[in-house]
Scaffold this motif. Structure first.
Motif, mmCIF file in Angstrom:
data_model
loop_
_atom_site.group_PDB
_atom_site.id
_atom_site.type_symbol
_atom_site.label_atom_id
_atom_site.label_comp_id
_atom_site.label_asym_id
_atom_site.label_seq_id
_atom_site.Cartn_x
_atom_site.Cartn_y
_atom_site.Cartn_z
ATOM 1 N N VAL A 154 8.106 6.766 -4.476
ATOM 2 C CA VAL A 154 6.840 6.035 -4.421
ATOM 3 C C VAL A 154 5.683 7.022 -4.533
ATOM 4 C CG1 VAL A 154 5.424 4.449 -3.091
ATOM 5 C CG2 VAL A 154 7.916 4.320 -2.930
ATOM 6 N N ASP A 155 4.747 6.725 -5.416
ATOM 7 C CA ASP A 155 3.611 7.620 -5.641
ATOM 8 C C ASP A 155 2.331 6.928 -5.172
ATOM 9 O OD1 ASP A 155 1.986 9.655 -6.414
ATOM 10 O OD2 ASP A 155 1.995 9.150 -8.545
ATOM 11 N N TYR A 156 1.837 7.338 -4.014
ATOM 12 C CA TYR A 156 0.594 6.788 -3.493
ATOM 13 C C TYR A 156 -0.558 7.723 -3.861
ATOM 14 C CZ TYR A 156 3.532 3.751 -0.609
ATOM 15 O OH TYR A 156 4.451 2.832 -0.174
ATOM 16 N N VAL A 168 -1.931 3.238 -1.072
ATOM 17 C CA VAL A 168 -2.508 2.545 -2.221
ATOM 18 C C VAL A 168 -1.916 3.152 -3.489
ATOM 19 C CG1 VAL A 168 -4.620 1.898 -3.429
ATOM 20 C CG2 VAL A 168 -4.640 2.178 -0.936
ATOM 21 N N ARG A 169 -1.305 2.309 -4.314
ATOM 22 C CA ARG A 169 -0.731 2.774 -5.576
ATOM 23 C C ARG A 169 -1.824 2.925 -6.636
ATOM 24 N NH1 ARG A 169 4.947 1.968 -6.393
ATOM 25 N NH2 ARG A 169 5.988 1.125 -4.528
ATOM 26 N N ALA A 170 -1.443 3.488 -7.769
ATOM 27 C CA ALA A 170 -2.406 3.733 -8.844
ATOM 28 C C ALA A 170 -3.014 2.442 -9.376
ATOM 29 C CB ALA A 170 -1.729 4.508 -9.977
ATOM 30 N N ASP A 171 -2.261 1.335 -9.304
ATOM 31 C CA ASP A 171 -2.783 0.063 -9.808
ATOM 32 C C ASP A 171 -3.601 -0.691 -8.763
ATOM 33 O OD1 ASP A 171 -0.846 -0.739 -8.049
ATOM 34 O OD2 ASP A 171 0.324 -1.913 -9.494
ATOM 35 N N GLY A 172 -3.803 -0.067 -7.594
ATOM 36 C CA GLY A 172 -4.609 -0.688 -6.549
ATOM 37 C C GLY A 172 -3.818 -1.492 -5.541
#
Length: 219
Positions: free
Chosen positions: A176-178, A205-209
């Motif tokens: 998982v990349d936060y 929070v992920r890259a896509d929000g």
């Protein structure tokens, strides 16, 4: 035993931040729904088991499950929780009144859309159980002797929720990349016994929000 105390005079100084509050509300709402569903199922199962020896002339049980009632929403402190209560077909006749007996849930009465116990207690107890792993006191208070559930049933439900809490805390996050982590302590306006409840919350929070609950623990 857990008791819930409202801090009516508490100011908004420790009110949860919007992102943490909404995430916990969502978590508490889903947890309350699942705990309520499990408790209602266990309550009905215990009722039917108590009547297992009562048979009709053809040897068939007089008390059996009969699907579900129509869905309804029950108000809780974390928002509306959808409920679909199991239905019981009780064919026994009350000798005193001559009328059919009816199963009545002690956890959630028929047609109830707001119960103080469900509204205030259940979401808090779910968060307490998830953060501490202590679901025993939560389930004993919410669906113990008043609902007619046996110690064995309470133990089974407790084990079910402890397994789920353990799976949540032990899940792998390596893939998982936060891009952002929000960490804070949230004080709730209700507390257990004499201790105020502070939950240590980590939200990623992920890259896509997309926001996700990463960790939750007692403070």
């Amino acid at each position: 035993m857990l008791t819930v105390v409202h801090d009516e005079n508490e100011s908004n100084e420790h009110a949860p931040a919007a992102v943490g509050g909404s995430m916990l509300d969502e978590l508490a709402r889903e947890g309350a729904r699942r705990m309520l569903a499990a408790a209602l199922q266990a309550e009905v199962a215990a009722y039917i088991e108590q009547c297992a020896d009562e048979l009709d002339a053809d040897g068939r049980r007089l008390v059996v499950r009969n699907g579900y009632h129509q869905p309804r929403e029950v108000a809780t402190a974390a928002g509306a929780v959808p409920v679909r209560a199991p239905r019981v077909n009780d064919k026994r006749v009350d000798e005193a009144t001559g009328e059919r007996r009816r199963f009545s849930s002690a956890i959630l009465p028929a047609w109830a859309r707001k119960s103080p116990q469900v509204a205030d207690v259940l979401p808090l107890l779910y968060l307490h159980g998830l953060s501490s792993g202590d679901f025993v006191a939560a389930l004993e208070q919410f669906c113990g002797s008043a609902a007619g559930l046996s110690a064995a049933t309470i133990t089974r439900l407790t084990r079910q929720w402890q397994d789920e809490a353990r799976a949540f805390h032990d899940r792998p996050l390596a893939g998982v990349d936060y891009v952002y982590l929000w960490v804070d302590g949230i004080h709730l306006k209700v507390r257990l016994e004499a201790d105020k409840v502070c939950l240590l919350v980590m939200i990623g929070v992920r890259a896509d929000g997309t926001k996700e609950l990463v960790a939750l623990a007692d403070g």
